[in-house]
Design an enzyme around this catalytic site. Structure first.
Site, PDB file in Angstrom:
ATOM      1  N   LYS A 153       0.801  -1.200   0.000  1.00 11.00           N
ATOM      2  CA  LYS A 153       0.000   0.000   0.000  1.00 11.00           C
ATOM      3  C   LYS A 153       0.850   1.272   0.000  1.00 11.00           C
ATOM      4  O   LYS A 153       0.435   2.316  -0.502  1.00 11.00           O
ATOM      5  CB  LYS A 153      -0.868   0.012   1.273  1.00 11.00           C
ATOM      6  N   GLY A 154       2.014   1.213   0.658  1.00 13.17           N
ATOM      7  CA  GLY A 154       2.755   2.420   1.018  1.00 13.17           C
ATOM      8  C   GLY A 154       3.009   3.455  -0.058  1.00 13.17           C
ATOM      9  O   GLY A 154       3.066   4.639   0.217  1.00 13.17           O
TER      10      GLY A 154
ATOM     11  N   ARG B  49      -1.033   7.253   7.225  1.00 13.53           N
ATOM     12  CA  ARG B  49      -0.726   7.271   5.780  1.00 13.53           C
ATOM     13  C   ARG B  49      -1.140   8.589   5.128  1.00 13.53           C
ATOM     14  O   ARG B  49      -0.587   8.984   4.107  1.00 13.53           O
ATOM     15  CB  ARG B  49      -1.446   6.110   5.073  1.00 13.53           C
TER      16      ARG B  49
ATOM     17  N   GLU C 239       8.405   2.754  -5.331  1.00 14.28           N
ATOM     18  CA  GLU C 239       8.281   2.314  -3.928  1.00 14.28           C
ATOM     19  C   GLU C 239       8.349   3.518  -3.003  1.00 14.28           C
ATOM     20  O   GLU C 239       8.948   4.542  -3.338  1.00 14.28           O
ATOM     21  CB  GLU C 239       9.467   1.394  -3.650  1.00 14.28           C
ATOM     22  N   ASP C 240       7.751   3.392  -1.844  1.00 12.04           N
ATOM     23  CA  ASP C 240       7.848   4.484  -0.874  1.00 12.04           C
ATOM     24  C   ASP C 240       9.159   4.403  -0.091  1.00 12.04           C
ATOM     25  O   ASP C 240       9.821   5.410   0.132  1.00 12.04           O
ATOM     26  CB  ASP C 240       6.643   4.495   0.092  1.00 12.04           C
TER      27      ASP C 240
ATOM     28  N   ASP D 167       2.822   3.942   7.007  1.00 12.11           N
ATOM     29  CA  ASP D 167       1.974   3.786   8.198  1.00 12.11           C
ATOM     30  C   ASP D 167       2.730   3.290   9.419  1.00 12.11           C
ATOM     31  O   ASP D 167       3.870   2.815   9.330  1.00 12.11           O
ATOM     32  CB  ASP D 167       0.863   2.767   7.908  1.00 12.11           C
TER      33      ASP D 167
ATOM     34  N   PHE E 162      12.266   5.657  12.455  1.00 12.48           N
ATOM     35  CA  PHE E 162      11.021   5.065  11.967  1.00 12.48           C
ATOM     36  C   PHE E 162      10.137   6.177  11.424  1.00 12.48           C
ATOM     37  O   PHE E 162       9.756   7.093  12.157  1.00 12.48           O
ATOM     38  CB  PHE E 162      10.301   4.328  13.104  1.00 12.48           C
ATOM     39  N   VAL E 163       9.839   6.093  10.124  1.00 17.05           N
ATOM     40  CA  VAL E 163       9.103   7.201   9.509  1.00 17.05           C
ATOM     41  C   VAL E 163       7.685   6.811   9.119  1.00 17.05           C
ATOM     42  O   VAL E 163       7.410   5.660   8.787  1.00 17.05           O
ATOM     43  CB  VAL E 163       9.861   7.774   8.281  1.00 17.05           C
TER      44      VAL E 163
ATOM     45  N   LYS F 267      17.082   3.640   3.286  1.00 18.67           N
ATOM     46  CA  LYS F 267      17.888   3.585   4.510  1.00 18.67           C
ATOM     47  C   LYS F 267      19.131   2.734   4.229  1.00 18.67           C
ATOM     48  O   LYS F 267      19.126   1.530   4.489  1.00 18.67           O
ATOM     49  CB  LYS F 267      17.080   2.947   5.639  1.00 18.67           C
TER      50      LYS F 267
ATOM     51  N   ASP G 132      14.134  -0.399   3.013  1.00 20.65           N
ATOM     52  CA  ASP G 132      14.724  -0.464   4.352  1.00 20.65           C
ATOM     53  C   ASP G 132      15.745  -1.607   4.359  1.00 20.65           C
ATOM     54  O   ASP G 132      16.915  -1.397   4.026  1.00 20.65           O
ATOM     55  CB  ASP G 132      13.566  -0.692   5.331  1.00 20.65           C
TER      56      ASP G 132
HETATM   57  C1  PRP Z   1       6.914  -1.376   3.540  1.00 17.34           C
HETATM   58  C2  PRP Z   1       7.325  -0.523   2.354  1.00 17.34           C
HETATM   59  C3  PRP Z   1       8.179  -1.459   1.547  1.00 17.34           C
HETATM   60  C4  PRP Z   1       8.808  -2.356   2.605  1.00 17.34           C
HETATM   61  C5  PRP Z   1      10.229  -1.955   2.830  1.00 17.34           C
HETATM   62  O1  PRP Z   1       5.826  -2.171   3.189  1.00 17.34           O
HETATM   63  O2  PRP Z   1       6.216  -0.061   1.631  1.00 17.34           O
HETATM   64  O3  PRP Z   1       7.424  -2.220   0.628  1.00 17.34           O
HETATM   65  O4  PRP Z   1       8.057  -2.171   3.819  1.00 17.34           O
HETATM   66  O5  PRP Z   1      10.839  -2.761   3.814  1.00 17.34           O
HETATM   67  P1  PRP Z   1      12.084  -3.697   3.523  1.00 17.34           P
HETATM   68  O6  PRP Z   1      13.025  -2.957   2.625  1.00 17.34           O
HETATM   69  O7  PRP Z   1      12.668  -3.924   4.903  1.00 17.34           O
HETATM   70  O8  PRP Z   1      11.593  -4.976   2.920  1.00 17.34           O
HETATM   71  P2  PRP Z   1       4.921  -2.977   4.248  1.00 17.34           P
HETATM   72  O9  PRP Z   1       5.290  -4.423   4.208  1.00 17.34           O
HETATM   73  O10 PRP Z   1       4.963  -2.305   5.573  1.00 17.34           O
HETATM   74  O11 PRP Z   1       3.468  -2.855   3.605  1.00 17.34           O
HETATM   75  P3  PRP Z   1       2.623  -1.536   3.205  1.00 17.34           P
HETATM   76  O12 PRP Z   1       3.319  -0.910   2.023  1.00 17.34           O
HETATM   77  O13 PRP Z   1       1.302  -2.100   2.855  1.00 17.34           O
HETATM   78  O14 PRP Z   1       2.595  -0.608   4.410  1.00 17.34           O
END
Ligand code: PRP
Length: 179
Positions: free
Chosen positions: A44-45, A166, A100-101, A160, A153-154, A132, A104
């Site tokens: 979703k992000g 969000r 992508e948002d 979210d 943590f953002v 990051k 990490d």
């Molecule tokens: C978040 C974000 C990335 C992922 C990054 O998604 O949107 O897809 O985490 O983390 P990583 O690099 O450690 O894998 P999340 O799984 O929280 O789902 P969301 O987008 O629905 O919030």
């Protein structure tokens, strides 16, 4: 958002995000000139970033949506990724940009790159608003990055915390949280 709710502290203000998106979009429009692109919104992000970025890109474009979610809680990445929504069109022979948002640990992106490369696109690049570098646990390359962050943590601008925040127009930090 209700006024009595404690708002996260501003880390990247709305105006700075807008400015950076304008520059990223110019770079992408230049790099892909003369080509059609398929932009993939990773739900979703990235829905907020995606919507703002694509409207600044000056190219013929198809938009696709892919839902991904990593198992476990939000503060640690398990590396196990669940596909919650798949693309509706084949990618074979297409110039694809993943939007992508945040990257990490990079484990979600590594999974996504493997998954999409198997569909034989003509090219595959990654654009992430946030990155990051110190948290990276995978061997991936990002082609376009908006802002580099530390371990904070953002939330906001699509990101979210337990499903909340969000809709904030800026990137904020919840104090005492580390990712
Ligand atoms: C978040 C974000 C990335 C992922 C990054 O998604 O949107 O897809 O985490 O983390 P990583 O690099 O450690 O894998 P999340 O799984 O929280 O789902 P969301 O987008 O629905 O919030």
């Amino acid at each position: 958002m209700k006024s009595e709710m404690l708002l996260p502290k501003v880390l990247i203000p709305e105006a700075k995000i807008k400015e950076r998106i304008h520059d990223l979009a110019s770079e992408i429009s230049f790099d892909y000139r003369g080509k059609d692109v398929t932009a993939i919104c990773v739900l979703k992000g990235s829905f907020v970033f995606f919507a703002d970025l694509i409207r600044e890109i000056d190219l013929p474009m198809a938009c696709e949506f892919m839902g991904l979610s990593s198992y476990g809680n939000k503060t640690t990445s398990s590396g196990e990724v669940k596909v919650t929504l798949d693309l509706t069109e084949p990618l074979s022979g297409k110039h694809v940009i993943i939007i992508e948002d945040i990257v990490d640990s990079g484990l979600t992106m590594q999974y996504l790159l493997n998954n999409l490369n198997a569909r034989k696109p003509a090219s595959l690049k990654v654009c992430s608003l946030l990155f990051k570098p110190e948290q990276l646990k995978s061997d991936i390359k990002l082609d376009y990055v908006g802002f580099k962050l530390g371990s904070e943590f953002v939330v906001g601008y699509g990101l979210d915390h337990a499903g909340r925040y969000r809709q904030l127009p800026y990137i904020g930090v919840i104090e005492n949280e580390r990712h």
